[in-house]
Design an enzyme around this catalytic site. Sequence first.
Site, PDB file in Angstrom:
ATOM      1  N   HIS A 305       9.927   3.495   7.705  1.00 28.21           N
ATOM      2  CA  HIS A 305       9.847   3.315   9.158  1.00 28.21           C
ATOM      3  C   HIS A 305      11.201   2.948   9.757  1.00 28.21           C
ATOM      4  CE1 HIS A 305       5.218   2.493   9.320  1.00 28.21           C
ATOM      5  NE2 HIS A 305       5.535   3.670   8.811  1.00 28.21           N
ATOM      6  N   HIS A 551       2.013   7.911  -0.028  1.00 28.88           N
ATOM      7  CA  HIS A 551       0.586   8.004   0.256  1.00 28.88           C
ATOM      8  C   HIS A 551      -0.220   7.998  -1.035  1.00 28.88           C
ATOM      9  CE1 HIS A 551       1.889  10.142   4.202  1.00 28.88           C
ATOM     10  NE2 HIS A 551       2.017   8.836   4.276  1.00 28.88           N
TER      11      HIS A 551
END
Length: 790
Positions: A305, A551
């Site tokens: 991020h 993920h």
Amino acid sequence: MAKKVLLLSLYSAVLSTWFGFGYVQCKLPTSRSEIPNFDYTVAQQPDQSDACEQNEVCMVSVECILDAKKKAILKPCSTVPSVDGVCCPSSEYNGTSSRVQQNSEEHAADHLVLQAIHEGRREYDEKLRFEDEHRAVMTAKEKPEAMFHRMFLPGGLKTHGKEVVDAEEQANVYGHVFASRKYAELTNMTLKQRQGDRFARIPRAIRKRCLPPVPCNPHSRYRTIDGSCNNPLPDRTSWGMEGYPFDRVLEPAYEDGVWAPRIHSVTGNLLPSARVISVALFPDEYRPDPRLNILFMQMGQFISHDFTLSRGFTTKHGQAIECCTPNCTAPLFGPHRHFACFPIEVPPNDPFYSRFGVRCLNLVRIRLAQGPECQLGYAKQADLVTHFLDASTVYGSTNDVAAELRAFQQGRLKDSFPNGIELLPFARNRTACVPWARVCYEGGDIRTNQLLGLTMVHTLFMREHNRLAVGLSKINPHWDDERLYQEARRILIAEYQNVVYNEFLPILLGHERVQQLGLADPFDTYTNYYDPNLRPMTLAEVGAAAHRYGHSLVEGFFRFLTRESPPEDVFIKDIFNDPSKTLEPNSFDVMMFSFNQQPMEQMDRFLTYGLTRFLFKERKPFGSDLASLNIQRGRDFAVRPYNDYREWAGLGRITDFNQLGEVGALLAQVYESPDDVDLWPGGVLEPPAEGAVVGSTFVALLSAGYTRYKRADRYYFTNGPEVNPGAFTLQQLGEIRRTTLAGIICANADHKEDFYQAQEALRQSSADNVPVPCTRYDTVNLGLWREEGF
């Protein structure tokens, strides 16, 4: 037991690098049918005059964009700091603007460019008129409640549920794209020429459309908030700042060479639906990693991020776009379909969504950016955070956000104490959280509330900044708020970079690879990593695929451990964007300790249903599918097929699925040809490289990305004062290098006397990694920052 969640990153409303989507949730059907002066020593630059020719540049191999076969015949050399490199032709150097220079020599008559620009703008204006006429159908009906759009609107850009849109900027960007298509048609450009960005430069008369340089002070001790001026050369001051477009390792696979997404097989048929691929390749299976813990996964998301954030296209009024019918029973077509729609079709026999009549998952194409080159060309996606590892997740990527996060007292960041312990400040606008959340926080990144683990990592670094600021104020009471804030920020960014390159990356990429590339840092010695010719731009292949490896690491639940109670499992599908559990007593210590103990999921093809069925479901019985979104987002970005990156990484192309054994058999179930395989599923299915978490293709791509984040950053914390105007003293540098993530956690625990922390914070506790009391950990000796003479 359900598996993973995380490293969400690029969205379709926000790219990030872990969760990628631009999603507006469907209604539930009603029926099944619906610089300082001090002594220093510097690692010396080796003499390269006898190694490379005049038209060559000595660089680390991953910086040279030639494929592996061409690299193999290049002359070896030694780069700064004495890392094995290759003599790369300067025309192939990713850091130069060679394409632009060549294009300027091949430009066509200005009148063709002007004609294309005129027709492109006219086409865009026509699409806006069409948008106005059909807005009632094209726009989401659940705004501002719809989580899938709400969470992607950057702080400071929200107004009554709508995003503030710079209409002129958007018109320039998209008019530019349509103009490029027109120009390619007018001049009969081949697809290869288009994908190679062989377009004409924009005439001087209308270059106001081009990005202007940012005025800079090249001697500033502190890096800017928005990433500008890292490279102070006049034409490079905007390199790496927020809003700058992604770069690429390989040319994009736009089917029209400009912006049409990749949707066709090499056979000419349509590629399989992303949802079909997700169901076939990414089932849920509980496979805990034997060594690494949840904190490794969560740090990966936090790091991603820091350099990746995108959002989906909106209407000119800032409204979210809907690409499916209201009950998600079908994609929108014809006059009701917005030109930026790219929905995912769900087959009628889907093992999960068929229960709810869902035949469409909404996805809107990622917003584009004005390119730095003053020329026509293919579409480039915008990255809305800085392209540096500069803790923008803590401080923000714009001056407005940074100011909103500051307390303007003692150099501190804002915080809150709702349960007697220091937590993040309360959000003024709660639309980043679900409506029923008891609390919603504000951080430097809009995704702060996505997962409890992510929220706590944000809290950790906010606490560390405030601890540093208070400590500095005691040592230097004459410093004002601004000086304390900037110095604490400078130290925290250095600590963070130290953790990323010397703790996190050796695990992710393998110790040997990190050493080979010069990514590991020396102790007590300055370096000169900085390369002013290397553009600090996040790679599209990293943001849209490789850094979404995480993920697979996401567990479907958090297991919280306390002495007083049995373990408590909290399922991620129930707590997306709901940090209410942080209000419980002793939450920071409990969660940080638990993250240390709980294993993450193994890196493999298994994904938790929390991500592939219930992503951001809110209170509905279904959510979205992150695996499908990842695949579709890669096609939106026109990321080339997996085989092309295998070849680039030196692994060789796959010509028959049988070459991949069991994995090949799985891929053959959904793809017609090995040349069709999308990069993200291809990379995830690779076995981990030796000593690494991810496979060899992702190792190569991530290595290229992290090499840029270090070598293109003038302010990288180990760079000496001949490069970095904010360089630390050698004594300060040594102190920072001895800082560990474990030490940072312990320094900020609420009950240090009762908190036990293993030295290797990213690994599970074991006989070789025994937790010890926090009282045994030393903190940074801030006495080295005492300003003498006061």
